[in-house]
Design an enzyme around this catalytic site. Structure first.
Site, PDB file in Angstrom:
ATOM      1  N   ARG A 195      35.499  38.418  21.831  1.00 39.52           N
ATOM      2  CA  ARG A 195      36.477  39.189  21.058  1.00 39.52           C
ATOM      3  C   ARG A 195      37.417  38.275  20.264  1.00 39.52           C
ATOM      4  O   ARG A 195      37.941  37.290  20.767  1.00 39.52           O
ATOM      5  CB  ARG A 195      37.279  40.070  22.014  1.00 39.52           C
ATOM      6  CG  ARG A 195      38.209  41.038  21.334  1.00 39.52           C
ATOM      7  CD  ARG A 195      38.631  42.143  22.281  1.00 39.52           C
ATOM      8  NE  ARG A 195      39.138  41.648  23.557  1.00 39.52           N
ATOM      9  CZ  ARG A 195      39.473  42.440  24.566  1.00 39.52           C
ATOM     10  NH1 ARG A 195      39.307  43.745  24.456  1.00 39.52           N
ATOM     11  NH2 ARG A 195      39.941  41.935  25.693  1.00 39.52           N
ATOM     12  N   LYS A 219      34.763  52.802  25.949  1.00 39.57           N
ATOM     13  CA  LYS A 219      35.398  54.076  26.297  1.00 39.57           C
ATOM     14  C   LYS A 219      36.471  54.473  25.279  1.00 39.57           C
ATOM     15  O   LYS A 219      36.554  55.630  24.872  1.00 39.57           O
ATOM     16  CB  LYS A 219      36.060  53.991  27.677  1.00 39.57           C
ATOM     17  CG  LYS A 219      35.123  54.061  28.840  1.00 39.57           C
ATOM     18  CD  LYS A 219      35.895  54.254  30.133  1.00 39.57           C
ATOM     19  CE  LYS A 219      36.941  53.172  30.318  1.00 39.57           C
ATOM     20  NZ  LYS A 219      37.787  53.394  31.497  1.00 39.57           N
ATOM     21  N   ARG A 276      41.980  35.538  22.574  1.00 43.08           N
ATOM     22  CA  ARG A 276      42.981  35.623  23.638  1.00 43.08           C
ATOM     23  C   ARG A 276      42.620  34.697  24.797  1.00 43.08           C
ATOM     24  O   ARG A 276      41.451  34.586  25.182  1.00 43.08           O
ATOM     25  CB  ARG A 276      43.075  37.062  24.155  1.00 43.08           C
ATOM     26  CG  ARG A 276      43.900  37.955  23.288  1.00 43.08           C
ATOM     27  CD  ARG A 276      43.850  39.406  23.697  1.00 43.08           C
ATOM     28  NE  ARG A 276      43.733  39.630  25.135  1.00 43.08           N
ATOM     29  CZ  ARG A 276      43.728  40.841  25.681  1.00 43.08           C
ATOM     30  NH1 ARG A 276      43.822  41.913  24.914  1.00 43.08           N
ATOM     31  NH2 ARG A 276      43.614  40.996  26.983  1.00 43.08           N
ATOM     32  N   ARG A 315      37.623  40.859  36.410  1.00 41.63           N
ATOM     33  CA  ARG A 315      37.880  42.251  36.020  1.00 41.63           C
ATOM     34  C   ARG A 315      36.638  43.110  36.247  1.00 41.63           C
ATOM     35  O   ARG A 315      36.731  44.234  36.746  1.00 41.63           O
ATOM     36  CB  ARG A 315      38.287  42.311  34.544  1.00 41.63           C
ATOM     37  CG  ARG A 315      39.677  41.772  34.253  1.00 41.63           C
ATOM     38  CD  ARG A 315      39.922  41.679  32.766  1.00 41.63           C
ATOM     39  NE  ARG A 315      39.872  42.990  32.110  1.00 41.63           N
ATOM     40  CZ  ARG A 315      39.741  43.148  30.785  1.00 41.63           C
ATOM     41  NH1 ARG A 315      39.608  42.099  30.002  1.00 41.63           N
ATOM     42  NH2 ARG A 315      39.726  44.360  30.276  1.00 41.63           N
ATOM     43  N   ARG A 336      40.557  55.600  39.723  1.00 40.10           N
ATOM     44  CA  ARG A 336      39.954  54.264  39.767  1.00 40.10           C
ATOM     45  C   ARG A 336      39.219  54.007  41.078  1.00 40.10           C
ATOM     46  O   ARG A 336      38.549  52.987  41.210  1.00 40.10           O
ATOM     47  CB  ARG A 336      41.031  53.182  39.567  1.00 40.10           C
ATOM     48  CG  ARG A 336      41.617  53.162  38.174  1.00 40.10           C
ATOM     49  CD  ARG A 336      42.601  52.024  38.024  1.00 40.10           C
ATOM     50  NE  ARG A 336      43.191  51.973  36.699  1.00 40.10           N
ATOM     51  CZ  ARG A 336      42.668  51.332  35.662  1.00 40.10           C
ATOM     52  NH1 ARG A 336      41.527  50.682  35.804  1.00 40.10           N
ATOM     53  NH2 ARG A 336      43.275  51.331  34.499  1.00 40.10           N
TER      54      ARG A 336
END
Length: 216
Positions: A127, A13, A160, A171, A88
């Protein structure tokens, strides 16, 4: 053009929002950015938001909607906006509709960047970020030329701690439970636009622009 961006974490996004800002000359209105700016400025809404966050509470919808209303009154939002991070859930969507009706800026579309769960998991768990320049790579989809080394500045890349399957799974579950019902909500209102968020970034952007032609 007045749109809401929908999509799970890792759907791309943010990348597509930047492309749309450049293409259409309208601002991306991110609720996270609004909160940070309001707290930093010490505005009345910012003070209320800070008090909630300091108490470990979620910032109320009323406060967030107030920030959105103020932001929509600024000059750069008169031609349109890209709303990211709100709504949301269904309750927030109904409240947003009321606000936009009051300000005479109703939504023209809700753009869904649709990506399968397995692809999202790979994107998020793979990532890698540069400690020095902030460049982002992915060990699965866009690895650096030299392992754990930034292509741009040559410094070390890191993974991370919260980019692990358990945390990311939570999530994505939250998104599925709370946010994905919005797809049906906007579909019922005739506002839903959808593209597959997989493949070359520019190809996805072209697909997005083709969808937005429907409401231009």
């Amino acid at each position: 053009m007045r749109i809401v961006l929908l999509g799970a974490p890792g759907s791309g996004k943010g990348t597509q929002a930047q492309k749309l800002i450049s293409e259409y000359g309208i601002p991306q209105i991110s609720t996270g950015d609004l909160l940070r700016a309001a707290v930093s400025s010490g505005s009345e809404l910012g003070q209320k938001a800070k008090a909630a966050m300091d108490a470990g509470q979620l910032v109320s919808d009323e406060i967030v909607l107030g920030m959105i209303e103020e932001r929509l009154q600024e000059d750069d939002a008169q031609k349109g906006f890209i709303l990211d991070g709100f709504p949301r859930n269904l309750s927030q969507a109904a409240s947003l509709d009321e606000l936009l009706a009051k300000t005479e800026q109703p939504l023209q579309g809700a753009l869904l960047i649709d990506v399968d769960y397995d692809v999202l998991m790979k994107r998020l768990t793979g990532r890698l970020s540069c400690k020095n320049c902030g460049a982002v790579f992915n060990r699965y989809t866009s690895p650096p030329k030299v392992e754990n080394t930034c292509d741009k500045c040559g410094n070390e890349l890191y993974h991370r701690a919260d980019d692990n399957e358990e945390t990311i799974g939570k999530r994505l579950k939250t998104y599925e439970d709370e946010t994905s019902p919005l797809i049906g909500y906007f579909q019922d209102k005739g506002l839903l636009l959808s593209v597959q968020g997989v493949g070359d970034i520019d190809e996805i952007t072209n697909a997005v622009k083709a969808e937005l032609q429907k409401i231009a």
